[in-house]
Design a protein around this motif. Structure first.
Motif, short mmCIF file in Angstrom:
data_model
loop_
_atom_site.label_atom_id
_atom_site.label_comp_id
_atom_site.label_asym_id
_atom_site.label_seq_id
_atom_site.Cartn_x
_atom_site.Cartn_y
_atom_site.Cartn_z
N ALA A 127 35.02 -83.04 -35.38
CA ALA A 127 36.89 -82.81 -35.61
C ALA A 127 37.29 -81.46 -34.45
O ALA A 127 38.12 -81.17 -34.61
N ARG A 128 35.86 -80.76 -35.66
CA ARG A 128 36.60 -78.72 -35.15
C ARG A 128 35.90 -79.04 -34.02
O ARG A 128 36.89 -78.10 -33.29
N GLN A 129 35.13 -80.07 -32.68
CA GLN A 129 34.71 -79.60 -31.90
C GLN A 129 35.75 -80.39 -30.89
O GLN A 129 35.90 -80.20 -29.40
N ALA A 130 36.67 -81.39 -31.15
CA ALA A 130 37.09 -82.51 -30.71
C ALA A 130 38.54 -81.22 -30.09
O ALA A 130 39.00 -81.30 -28.97
N ARG A 131 39.17 -80.48 -30.43
CA ARG A 131 40.37 -79.49 -30.30
C ARG A 131 39.78 -78.57 -28.85
O ARG A 131 40.27 -78.65 -28.15
N LEU A 132 38.39 -78.39 -28.70
CA LEU A 132 38.13 -77.22 -28.17
C LEU A 132 37.57 -78.30 -26.52
O LEU A 132 37.57 -77.69 -25.85
N LEU A 133 37.20 -79.31 -26.69
CA LEU A 133 37.12 -80.14 -25.58
C LEU A 133 38.15 -80.48 -25.37
O LEU A 133 38.20 -80.46 -23.70
N ARG A 134 39.31 -80.71 -25.96
CA ARG A 134 40.53 -81.28 -25.31
C ARG A 134 40.96 -79.76 -24.58
O ARG A 134 42.29 -80.40 -22.89
N GLN A 135 40.58 -78.37 -24.90
CA GLN A 135 41.00 -77.43 -24.03
C GLN A 135 40.25 -77.26 -22.43
O GLN A 135 40.12 -76.81 -21.56
N ARG A 136 38.93 -78.18 -22.63
CA ARG A 136 37.82 -77.53 -21.23
C ARG A 136 38.40 -79.33 -20.74
O ARG A 136 37.80 -78.84 -19.26
N ILE A 137 38.69 -80.01 -20.83
CA ILE A 137 39.03 -81.12 -20.36
C ILE A 137 40.99 -81.57 -20.61
O ILE A 137 40.72 -82.47 -21.35
N PRO A 138 42.05 -80.61 -19.55
CA PRO A 138 43.42 -81.45 -20.12
C PRO A 138 43.13 -82.46 -19.82
O PRO A 138 42.46 -83.37 -18.82
N GLY A 139 44.04 -83.15 -20.76
CA GLY A 139 44.15 -85.26 -20.20
C GLY A 139 43.63 -85.69 -21.32
O GLY A 139 44.03 -87.04 -20.95
N LEU A 140 43.13 -85.11 -22.31
CA LEU A 140 42.04 -85.92 -23.46
C LEU A 140 43.33 -85.98 -23.87
O LEU A 140 44.40 -85.47 -24.99
#
Length: 250
Positions: free
Chosen positions: A237-250
């Protein structure tokens, strides 16, 4: 003391071997002409000393030290280098032993005397190992190749071919489409060196985003990453926000 000479130049290895033959306190156990041979020899011969050339094709000297398996006793490292102002400044700053090419007899004798003292006193040796580790961390280049092991062989992996790194049974493994290899790196070090392409999905997994086949929604606004080898890696859950920043549109 047993020694291993690592240098990609045959003439340099021969010259140092001849010079060391005049020092009965050192017995040369073997030679290696590149970084992979050096790792294999260190693991097989367990030398007390390694005379390690810094500039070598493929793996350089710093990468060799970085890749020594954790279960192998750390040899004392004597760096061997041509004139490199930045490297020499680093050795001096860390109070480390080095030989400047072409190696001179007086310089070699001083280094061997120092090595004998370090071998005799465990606390001094541990301090030396800590200084070497600090130097390697500060000098090691970006990881263009990953040193990996499978059984008793070392291989070089292109990071682009690695699907993900994960921790299994206390060991860090690199997974490709067809094989699994043990690597002697911490996930944090791999994350820092490969940040442009890899993503820390969770504490025990570092994923090559270019190899992800599918991203599916998961529990509490998180995601699951489906990989080509059928593995499914849950993003914390903590890394999910960072993944959205890495892949815009998630």
């Amino acid at each position: 003391m047993t020694g291993l000479i690592v240098d990609d130049e045959a003439a340099a290895r021969s010259r140092l071997t001849r010079m060391l033959s005049k020092h009965p306190e050192v017995s040369i156990a073997g030679e290696a002409s590149d970084g992979l041979q050096a790792l294999e020899s260190i693991g097989r011969l367990r030398p007390d000393l390694v005379f390690l050339d810094i500039q070598m094709p493929g793996l350089d000297g710093f990468q060799v030290i970085r890749s020594i398996p954790a279960e192998v006793p750390r040899p004392l490292i004597i760096f061997v280098t041509g004139f490199d102002r930045h490297a020499l400044e680093a050795f001096e700053a860390n109070a480390l032993a080095y030989l400047l090419k072409p190696v001179e007899n007086e310089q070699l004798a001083m280094v061997l005397e120092r090595a004998a003292k370090l071998c005799a006193f465990e606390q001094m040796r541990q301090q030396e190992e800590s200084r070497v580790a600090e130097l390697v961390r500060s000098r090691a280049p970006a990881l263009e190749q990953i040193v990996a092991r499978k059984r008793d062989r070392f291989v070089l992996l292109n990071p682009e071919e690695i699907l993900y790194f994960c921790v299994e049974g206390g060991l860090v493994r690199a997974k490709t489409a067809t094989e699994s290899f043990v690597v002697n790196y911490q996930l944090a070090d791999l994350e820092a060196a490969l940040a442009h392409a890899f993503f820390r999905a969770r504490r025990e997994a570092l994923v090559n985003l270019k190899q992800v086949k599918e991203i599916r929604p998961f529990f509490k606004s998180s995601f699951v990453l489906a990989m080509p080898d059928a593995a499914e890696i849950a993003v914390s859950a903590r890394q999910a926000r960072l993944l959205r920043q890495r892949i815009p549109g998630l």
